[in-house]
Design a protein around this motif. Structure first.
Motif, PDB file in Angstrom:
ATOM      1  N   GLY A 241       0.812  -1.209   0.000  1.00 56.66           N
ATOM      2  CA  GLY A 241       0.000   0.000   0.000  1.00 56.66           C
ATOM      3  C   GLY A 241       0.844   1.257   0.000  1.00 56.66           C
ATOM      4  N   GLY A 242       0.220   2.356   0.393  1.00 55.71           N
ATOM      5  CA  GLY A 242       0.913   3.634   0.427  1.00 55.71           C
ATOM      6  C   GLY A 242       1.779   3.794   1.650  1.00 55.71           C
ATOM      7  N   GLY A 243       2.218   5.021   1.878  1.00 52.26           N
ATOM      8  CA  GLY A 243       3.152   5.273   2.962  1.00 52.26           C
ATOM      9  C   GLY A 243       2.619   4.912   4.329  1.00 52.26           C
TER      10      GLY A 243
ATOM     11  N   THR B  35       2.295   3.654  -4.004  1.00 52.29           N
ATOM     12  CA  THR B  35       2.129   5.075  -4.297  1.00 52.29           C
ATOM     13  C   THR B  35       3.500   5.713  -4.468  1.00 52.29           C
ATOM     14  OG1 THR B  35       2.211   5.775  -1.976  1.00 52.29           O
ATOM     15  CG2 THR B  35       0.043   5.155  -2.864  1.00 52.29           C
ATOM     16  N   VAL B  36       3.524   6.892  -5.064  1.00 55.43           N
ATOM     17  CA  VAL B  36       4.791   7.612  -5.203  1.00 55.43           C
ATOM     18  C   VAL B  36       5.384   7.885  -3.825  1.00 55.43           C
ATOM     19  CG1 VAL B  36       5.893   9.740  -6.002  1.00 55.43           C
ATOM     20  CG2 VAL B  36       4.124   8.653  -7.399  1.00 55.43           C
TER      21      VAL B  36
ATOM     22  N   ASP C 264       9.748   7.372  -0.167  1.00 57.86           N
ATOM     23  CA  ASP C 264      10.009   7.793   1.204  1.00 57.86           C
ATOM     24  C   ASP C 264       9.705   6.713   2.228  1.00 57.86           C
ATOM     25  OD1 ASP C 264      10.776   9.857   3.101  1.00 57.86           O
ATOM     26  OD2 ASP C 264       8.670   9.976   3.637  1.00 57.86           O
ATOM     27  N   ALA C 265       8.424   6.419   2.452  1.00 54.20           N
ATOM     28  CA  ALA C 265       8.037   5.612   3.610  1.00 54.20           C
ATOM     29  C   ALA C 265       8.617   4.213   3.612  1.00 54.20           C
ATOM     30  CB  ALA C 265       6.506   5.554   3.699  1.00 54.20           C
TER      31      ALA C 265
ATOM     32  N   THR D 265       1.420  -0.070 -10.433  1.00 55.51           N
ATOM     33  CA  THR D 265       0.406   0.412  -9.493  1.00 55.51           C
ATOM     34  C   THR D 265       0.141   1.908  -9.653  1.00 55.51           C
ATOM     35  OG1 THR D 265       2.020   0.866  -7.739  1.00 55.51           O
ATOM     36  CG2 THR D 265       1.071  -1.354  -7.824  1.00 55.51           C
ATOM     37  N   LEU D 266       1.085   2.631 -10.258  1.00 57.90           N
ATOM     38  CA  LEU D 266       0.916   4.074 -10.403  1.00 57.90           C
ATOM     39  C   LEU D 266      -0.028   4.439 -11.548  1.00 57.90           C
ATOM     40  CD1 LEU D 266       4.574   5.320  -9.809  1.00 57.90           C
ATOM     41  CD2 LEU D 266       2.754   4.864  -8.146  1.00 57.90           C
TER      42      LEU D 266
END
Length: 372
Positions: free
Chosen positions: A101-103, A128-129, A134-135, A167-168
């Motif tokens: 998933g995302g961050g 996600t970007v 980052d995360a 996924t993007l």
């Protein structure tokens, strides 16, 4: 095709950026792992089912745990629910957690893995970007409390990270643009070539639909930002010194998130936070006016906000005092001594802080392409 960035920390691992990475990610699960917990949010339910099928086809048991989306999933209650599933599934230290998933999901999954049996393996599959750049990279894990963001957490490096660009393609443009704020940060603190790329391709990067050419640019930006972070965390995993530069724009940005009860996207808040930090550096004699305006120009070109409503200073100031960089009553900020040269500014004069706040609150919030 894919590319690999090596994170050469005390427990080295690879970050792979490319497409069609589900099977390679499953193949990377250690042979000793008999059980795999897949933590995902509701929008990733179908992808989670596919992943579970691939894992079970490899002879392992896979358990799906669906958690609330975004920051709502980063709570002690959600973490405790995940611990309960691990306990009932007889998870051992040789088993693995996957963050899909995302961050927010990768933060949560990493923290669950770090805290269960004092540490089990985690594989991150950011979608996600923000999660990719980052995360999911760097081993920072955490959850939020009523008092602030990421105040409870642990350093726990992943076994591997898989950034599947497929996924993007379905990621909403607003989420993509918000994630690009962290990419911009990497350009201001280290790789200035990132800024050049964004200045050239901003319109294509924020478009509702990504062209093939825009995807090529986005892949390059993601890989370059990951390399920035990989270099920093390899030198300073536990944020004793150098790693603090990755918090550029975050002290004020996290304060916005907390004040707004996490109704702002992280990237939108950090975007304003970077402008605040640039204005603070300018008032402190560290950064020239053209560099401050470059912050506004680049962020605005992506549709990111650069201002925040006035008359909220007291709440923001209180929230900043809870920032992880604060020591006692001493506020500490990452600022720029010129673009590409981050430094610390400790205990700035309150007059400078108010001046920087005035500079970012002098106009209505401009959300542009980003719905806050």
């Amino acid at each position: 095709m894919s590319r690999t960035i090596e994170v050469t920390s005390s427990a080295p691992y690879a970050v792979t950026v490319g497409t069609n990475l589900t099977d390679p990610a499953v193949e990377s699960i250690p042979e000793t792992a008999k059980r795999v917990l897949i933590v995902h949010s509701a929008p990733l339910r179908d992808r989670g089912e596919v992943l579970r099928g691939r894992i079970e086809a490899s002879g392992r048991t896979a358990i799906l745990v669906e958690v609330p989306d975004a920051e709502a999933g980063k709570t002690a209650e959600v973490a405790a629910f995940c611990w309960g599933v691990l306990g009932k599934s007889d998870f051992t230290r040789s088993d693995v957690v996957i963050g899909l998933g995302g961050g927010a999901v990768t933060d949560l999954a990493g923290f669950v893995a770090a805290s269960w049996l004092r540490g089990v393996g985690v594989i991150q599959m950011p979608t996600t970007v923000l999660g990719m750049v980052d995360a999911a990279v760097g081993g920072k894990t955490g959850i939020n409390t009523n008092e602030g963001k990421n105040l409870v957490g642990a350093f726990h490096e992943p076994l591997s990270v898989w950034c599947d660009l497929d996924t993007l393609q379905t990621l909403p443009a607003n989420d993509r643009v918000a994630g690009l704020a962290e990419v911009v940060k990497g350009g201001f603190i280290s790789d200035t070539g990132i800024l050049d790329l964004i200045e050239e391709h901003a319109e294509a990067l924020k478009a509702p639909e990504l062209t093939d050419a825009a995807m090529v640019t986005l892949e390059e930006l993601i890989a370059r930002k990951i390399q920035v972070k990989a270099t920093v965390v390899a030198a300073d995993l536990k944020e004793s010194d150098l790693r603090e530069i990755l918090n550029y724009g975050h002290t004020f940005g996290h304060a916005i998130e907390y004040t707004e009860r996490f109704q702002w996207r992280h990237g939108a808040a950090v975007s304003v936070g970077m402008v605040f930090a640039a204005e603070l550096a300018h008032l402190a004699g560290r950064l020239d006016e053209p560099s401050v305006e470059r912050h506004r120009s680049i962020l605005t070109s992506l549709g990111l906000p650069t201002t925040y409503p006035a008359e909220r200073w007291d709440a923001l100031h209180t929230a900043m005092k809870r920032d992880k960089k604060t020591r006692g009553d001493l506020l500490r900020f990452v600022v720029l001594q010129g673009i590409g040269n981050p430094v610390r500014l400790e205990g700035p004069d309150p007059v400078l802080l108010l001046g920087a706040y005035d500079a970012v609150s002098s106009a209505p919030v401009r959300g542009g392409a980003v719905s806050l």
